[in-house]
Motif scaffolding. Structure first.
Motif, mmCIF file in Angstrom:
data_model
loop_
_atom_site.group_PDB
_atom_site.id
_atom_site.type_symbol
_atom_site.label_atom_id
_atom_site.label_comp_id
_atom_site.label_asym_id
_atom_site.label_seq_id
_atom_site.Cartn_x
_atom_site.Cartn_y
_atom_site.Cartn_z
ATOM 1 N N THR A 14 0.864 -1.186 0.000
ATOM 2 C CA THR A 14 0.000 0.000 0.000
ATOM 3 C C THR A 14 0.897 1.230 0.000
ATOM 4 O O THR A 14 2.102 1.120 0.258
ATOM 5 N N PRO A 15 0.325 2.412 -0.244
ATOM 6 C CA PRO A 15 1.137 3.632 -0.141
ATOM 7 C C PRO A 15 1.716 3.851 1.262
ATOM 8 O O PRO A 15 2.689 4.563 1.429
ATOM 9 N N ASP A 16 1.113 3.208 2.260
ATOM 10 C CA ASP A 16 1.543 3.373 3.645
ATOM 11 C C ASP A 16 2.453 2.258 4.139
ATOM 12 O O ASP A 16 2.920 2.305 5.270
ATOM 13 N N GLY A 17 2.697 1.245 3.311
ATOM 14 C CA GLY A 17 3.586 0.162 3.709
ATOM 15 C C GLY A 17 3.058 -1.204 3.354
ATOM 16 O O GLY A 17 1.937 -1.365 2.876
ATOM 17 N N LEU A 18 3.869 -2.223 3.605
ATOM 18 C CA LEU A 18 3.533 -3.604 3.309
ATOM 19 C C LEU A 18 2.504 -4.119 4.309
ATOM 20 O O LEU A 18 2.614 -3.872 5.513
ATOM 21 N N MET A 19 1.503 -4.839 3.788
ATOM 22 C CA MET A 19 0.445 -5.384 4.640
ATOM 23 C C MET A 19 0.254 -6.855 4.337
ATOM 24 O O MET A 19 0.635 -7.342 3.282
ATOM 25 N N GLU A 20 -0.376 -7.542 5.292
ATOM 26 C CA GLU A 20 -0.724 -8.945 5.117
ATOM 27 C C GLU A 20 -2.152 -9.140 5.609
ATOM 28 O O GLU A 20 -2.546 -8.588 6.638
ATOM 29 N N VAL A 21 -2.914 -9.941 4.876
ATOM 30 C CA VAL A 21 -4.260 -10.283 5.307
ATOM 31 C C VAL A 21 -4.135 -11.440 6.287
ATOM 32 O O VAL A 21 -3.514 -12.466 5.987
ATOM 33 N N THR A 22 -4.687 -11.258 7.460
ATOM 34 C CA THR A 22 -4.612 -12.258 8.514
ATOM 35 C C THR A 22 -6.001 -12.531 9.080
ATOM 36 O O THR A 22 -6.890 -11.688 8.988
ATOM 37 N N VAL A 23 -6.170 -13.690 9.662
ATOM 38 C CA VAL A 23 -7.407 -14.031 10.361
ATOM 39 C C VAL A 23 -7.081 -14.033 11.842
ATOM 40 O O VAL A 23 -6.137 -14.700 12.278
ATOM 41 N N ARG A 24 -7.822 -13.276 12.590
ATOM 42 C CA ARG A 24 -7.576 -13.130 14.026
ATOM 43 C C ARG A 24 -8.830 -13.482 14.805
ATOM 44 O O ARG A 24 -9.945 -13.335 14.318
ATOM 45 N N SER A 25 -8.625 -13.890 16.013
ATOM 46 C CA SER A 25 -9.752 -14.157 16.898
ATOM 47 C C SER A 25 -9.853 -13.057 17.929
ATOM 48 O O SER A 25 -8.889 -12.372 18.227
ATOM 49 N N GLY A 26 -11.031 -12.927 18.462
ATOM 50 C CA GLY A 26 -11.263 -11.953 19.507
ATOM 51 C C GLY A 26 -12.538 -12.302 20.241
ATOM 52 O O GLY A 26 -13.443 -12.913 19.681
ATOM 53 N N ASN A 27 -12.608 -11.958 21.489
ATOM 54 C CA ASN A 27 -13.804 -12.237 22.267
ATOM 55 C C ASN A 27 -14.750 -11.061 22.186
ATOM 56 O O ASN A 27 -14.333 -9.916 22.236
ATOM 57 N N GLN A 28 -16.016 -11.372 22.054
ATOM 58 C CA GLN A 28 -17.039 -10.332 22.060
ATOM 59 C C GLN A 28 -17.948 -10.597 23.247
ATOM 60 O O GLN A 28 -18.576 -11.649 23.341
#
Length: 106
Positions: A14-28
């Motif tokens: 991206t114009p703002d830097g390298l990114m990676e698509v990740t899958v994360r977990s989180g509690n709701q």
């Protein structure tokens, strides 16, 4: 726009830097129960002030595999829903045009 990723993990510039698509977990937390949910986000992976900052790409889902399936079969992104000067717009626009992303609308 509906897109799909041809592989995981998926990295893009991206114009703002390298990114990676990740899958994360989180509690709701809800009043009735605590649920463990997953979603996909684009995360900065380079060094600097934005390291590990994330932009959520998919809605919350009940399982990691459900999110992975969404990423490789298709999901909607809408860069136009964000201000053209915003980080979300720049990241989503870069993702939509990155090599390895399939535009399902065409």
């Amino acid at each position: 726009m509906e897109i799909r990723l041809t592989q995981m993990p998926f990295k893009f510039q991206t114009p703002d830097g390298l990114m990676e698509v990740t899958v994360r977990s989180g509690n709701q937390q809800t009043k009735a129960e605590a649920r463990h949910l997953f979603n996909a986000s684009a995360a900065f992976i380079g060094h600097g002030p934005r390291a590990l900052e994330r932009i959520q790409l998919t809605p919350n889902a009940a399982s990691h595999s459900e999110v992975m399936k969404t990423l490789v079969t298709g999901f909607k992104v809408n860069p136009a829903a964000h201000d053209k000067d915003s980080l979300n717009y720049r990241v989503l626009s870069a993702l939509c045009t990155a090599q390895g992303v399939v535009d399902l609308d065409n």
